[in-house]
Design a protein around this motif. Structure first.
Motif, mmCIF file in Angstrom:
data_model
loop_
_atom_site.group_PDB
_atom_site.id
_atom_site.type_symbol
_atom_site.label_atom_id
_atom_site.label_comp_id
_atom_site.label_asym_id
_atom_site.label_seq_id
_atom_site.Cartn_x
_atom_site.Cartn_y
_atom_site.Cartn_z
ATOM 1 N N ILE A 1 26.659 -27.601 13.588
ATOM 2 C CA ILE A 1 25.758 -27.423 12.456
ATOM 3 C C ILE A 1 26.292 -28.208 11.258
ATOM 4 O O ILE A 1 27.457 -28.068 10.878
ATOM 5 C CB ILE A 1 25.623 -25.929 12.099
ATOM 6 C CG1 ILE A 1 25.013 -25.158 13.283
ATOM 7 C CG2 ILE A 1 24.748 -25.751 10.856
ATOM 8 C CD1 ILE A 1 25.034 -23.655 13.104
ATOM 9 N N VAL B 1 15.847 -26.462 9.255
ATOM 10 C CA VAL B 1 15.931 -25.273 10.114
ATOM 11 C C VAL B 1 14.538 -24.656 10.273
ATOM 12 O O VAL B 1 13.876 -24.313 9.290
ATOM 13 C CB VAL B 1 16.913 -24.235 9.542
ATOM 14 C CG1 VAL B 1 16.928 -22.989 10.414
ATOM 15 C CG2 VAL B 1 18.316 -24.823 9.431
ATOM 16 N N LEU C 1 20.000 -18.580 12.000
ATOM 17 C CA LEU C 1 20.542 -19.453 10.963
ATOM 18 C C LEU C 1 19.924 -19.140 9.606
ATOM 19 O O LEU C 1 20.627 -19.082 8.592
ATOM 20 C CB LEU C 1 20.299 -20.922 11.325
ATOM 21 C CG LEU C 1 20.949 -21.464 12.600
ATOM 22 C CD1 LEU C 1 20.909 -22.986 12.608
ATOM 23 C CD2 LEU C 1 22.379 -20.979 12.775
ATOM 24 N N CYS D 1 16.126 -26.688 15.656
ATOM 25 C CA CYS D 1 17.462 -26.964 15.104
ATOM 26 C C CYS D 1 17.850 -28.382 15.534
ATOM 27 O O CYS D 1 18.864 -28.619 16.183
ATOM 28 C CB CYS D 1 18.503 -25.958 15.595
ATOM 29 S SG CYS D 1 18.202 -24.250 15.103
#
Length: 508
Positions: A468, A278, A253, A450
Motif C-alpha cells: 500500500i 481506494v 482500508l 485497490c
C-alpha cells in the motif's frame, strides 16, 4: 484468539488469495501467521465438516454469503453480488471455471509499468496454481448432452472447437472448461494451500473474525482491530496482508483512514494515508442471459445422463471475437457459457440459459462506505454500461446475436425450444439495448478497487508488489489490485495473485 496477541504476519481474509498467501508463508518459513476470516473455518477437507453445497460442484453454493447487493444503483431492481463468507472464499462456492485469460491481458499490465506481471512471468505460477487446485479438463464421456450439443452448434456457427481453453495465445474457440473439481468436489484454495499446513505450530486460522480496521502508526501498521466472538479485539502485527476481496479490502482500508481525506472526514474517520483511488476503478464483466423453455427431448436426454453420470450445469466456454473487435489486434471480447441443469424453481424442473459476457469492459464504478461501522455493508456501484463511447452495451448486443446464431444450429436447437427472454420480438439494436439495460448483471468477477500502479497514478492504491502506497508493512493480495480485468474467470487469477505476492513476501 485471546491467546494470540501478536503475529509476524496477519492475513486479513482467508479467501481465495488470502488462503494462498497464508499457506505459502506458513509452509516455507518459521514466521507466525494468523488468518482472520470473517466467515467460518470448517476445518480441513478430511474433517468432514463442510456444508454439502460448498463441496458439490454441480451448482453454485450460497449457504455462506456476504449478502451484498446493488441496493439503489439499479433502477427498479436489486442485483445480488454473491461473495463467499467462508475460509477459501469464492473458490469455495463458485462455478469452478479455471480459466487463465489472454496473453494480452497480463502483458498489458506489464506495459503499465507493473514489473513481473507479464504473461511469461506468470505462466509458471498459473501452472503451479492449477496443479495445487487440482484443475482438470472433463473427459469426453463427462460432457452432458446439453453441453455437447452446444459445442457442436458452436462449430456449425463458425466457432472452432478447441481442446485447450487455456492456450493464452488462442483468440477464438469453444471447448470443455478446465475446472478445479476433484471427484465431484469443488477443490477450494483452503483445501489446496491451508490443509497441508494446518498442523504447523506457526499457523493459526481464526474464523468468524470480522476485521474492522488496521491500526496505523506513522508509516507502519501496528496491528488489526476486529470483531470476534468476545467482541472487539486487537492483534499486533509485524506486517499485514489485506485479502478481503474486491469489496472487502477497500472497505477495510477506508475504515482504517486510507482513502480520500474529505470523504473519510465526512464519515467521522480520521485520515491516515491520502489515497483517493481506494474503492474506485471497480469493474466486472457485464453479462446478460438468453433464457430458453427447453424441450421434452432435452429433459429426457439429460435425465438419462444424470442416472449414470455426475452432471454439472456449467461445462463449456466459448472465446469469441465479435465484429466490433479490431481485426489487427490479438485477443477477444466475448464469452459464451451455456448453463443447463435441474431447477426445482421452474415448472419443468430444469433451466436452460445461454449467457454472454463482455470481456473487455470500459465502464468503471466505485465502492464507497455508508458508515464507519464494519457491520454496515458498503455501497457497491459497478457503473455497468456507463462508458461514454457505449462500447460495453454494443459488445453485448453483438454477443446476443452470436448466441442466437449458435442456438439456431442443430443439434442445440432441438434441445432449447422457445427463447423466453428476451424473446424473438426483441431483435433490432434499439430493442436489444433496452433489454440489456433492464437485465444486465455480472459474471461474478469484480476487480480493481485497490488498483496496482505507480505513486504518480491518481487511482493507484498499491505498487506492483501489492504494498500500500505510504505504508511500509501493509499489502493487498486479492483481485482488488487488478488494474484492468483479464479476459478470464478470476478464480485461478486470484490464486496466482496469492502465489505472486506470497512468494515475493517470502523472498523478503
Amino acid at each position: 484468539m485471546d491467546d494470540v496477541a501478536h503475529a509476524d504476519t496477519v492475513v486479513v481474509g482467508g479467501g481465495t488469495a488470502g488462503a494462498v498467501v497464508a499457506g505459502l508463508i506458513a509452509a516455507n518459513s518459521d514466521e507466525s501467521v494468523v488468518v482472520l476470516e470473517a466467515g467460518p473455518d470448517f476445518g480441513s477437507f478430511e474433517s468432514g465438516g463442510w456444508p454439502e453445497d460448498l463441496l458439490d460442484a454441480r451448482a453454485l453454493g450460497y449457504s455462506r454469503d456476504w449478502r451484498y447487493d446493488s441496493d439503489e444503483t439499479y433502477p427498479g431492481r436489486k442485483v445480488a453480488f454473491e461473495r463467499a463468507r467462508v475460509i477459501g472464499g469464492c473458490s469455495a462456492h463458485n462455478g469452478c471455471a479455471a480459466i487463465w485469460g489472454s496473453r494480452v491481458d497480463y502483458d498489458g499490465w506489464a506495459a503499465l509499468g507493473l514489473d513481473g506481471w507479464a504473461m511469461d512471468d506468470l505462466l509458471p505460477l498459473f501452472a503451479r496454481a492449477s496443479e495445487r487446485m487440482r484443475v482438470r479438463v472433463p473427459a469426453p464421456e463427462e460432457i452432458t448432452p446439453f453441453q455437447e450439443a452446444a459445442l457442436q452448434a458452436a462449430v456449425a456457427a463458425g466457432i472452432p472447437r478447441v481442446e485447450n481453453l487455456n492456450d493464452v495465445d488462442a483468440d477464438e474457440g469453444m471447448g470443455p472448461s478446465p475446472v478445479n473439481i476433484w471427484q465431484g468436489t469443488r477443490w477450494n484454495s483452503a483445501f489446496a494451500y491451508l490443509d497441508p499446513v494446518r498442523d504447523r505450530p506457526n499457523l493459526r486460522i481464526a474464523g468468524n473474525c470480522l476485521v474492522d480496521r488496521l491500526l496505523i502508526e506513522g508509516d507502519r501498521v501496528s496491528g488489526v482491530r476486529y470483531l470476534g466472538s468476545d467482541g472487539p479485539q486487537t492483534i499486533a502485527a509485524g506486517r499485514v496482508v489485506v485479502a478481503g476481496g474486491t469489496y472487502g479490502s477497500p472497505a477495510i482500508l477506508l475504515r482504517s483512514g486510507i482513502g480520500d481525506p474529505d470523504k473519510l472526514r465526512a464519515l467521522g474517520i480520521a485520515p491516515r494515508v491520502p489515497l483517493r483511488g481506494v474503492g474506485r476503478n471497480l469493474h466486472d464483466h457485464p453479462a446478460v442471459s438468453l433464457d430458453y423453455a427447453g424441450t421434452p427431448e432435452a429433459v429426457s436426454r439429460m435425465t438419462a445422463f444424470r442416472e449414470s453420470a455426475w452432471m454439472p450445469e456449467e461445462q463449456t466456454i466459448a472465446k469469441i471475437r465479435s465484429a466490433r473487435y479490431p481485426s489487427a489486434e490479438r485477443g477477444f471480447d466475448l464469452h459464451l457459457y451455456p448453463v443447463g441443469g435441474p431447477d426445482s424453481g421452474t415448472p419443468s424442473g430444469w433451466h436452460w440459459f445461454l449467457p454472454v459476457a463482455c470481456m473487455t469492459p470500459r465502464s468503471r464504478g466505485a465502492l464507497t462506505l455508508r458508515s464507519a461501522d464494519p457491520l454496515i455493508a458498503p455501497r457497491i456501484d459497478h457503473g455497468y454500461l456507463s462508458d461514454p463511447d457505449d462500447h460495453d452495451r454494443a459488445t453485448l448486443i453483438e454477443g446476443v446475436r452470436i448466441a442466437r446464431e449458435v442456438a439456431s444450429q442443430s443439434p442445440l436447437r432441438e434441445l432449447l425450444g422457445e427463447e423466453t427472454s428476451p424473446g424473438s420480438a426483441v431483435h433490432d439494436d434499439a430493442a436489444l439495448a433496452s433489454w440489456i439495460d433492464d437485465v444486465v448483471g455480472h459474471y461474478y468477477h469484480p476487480v480493481g478497487t485497490c488498483k496496482m500502479g505507480s505513486a504518480h497514478d491518481s487511482l493507484a492504491v498499491t505498487d506492483a508488489r501489492g504494498r500500500i502506497h505510504g505504508l511500509q508493512n501493509a499489502f493487498v493480495a486479492d483481485c482488488s489490485i487488478v488494474p484492468v480485468i483479464p479476459r478470464a474467470n478470476t478464480n485461478i487469477p486470484a490464486v496466482v495473485i496469492g502465489e505472486w505476492i506470497g512468494g515475493w513476501l517470502l523472498e523478503q
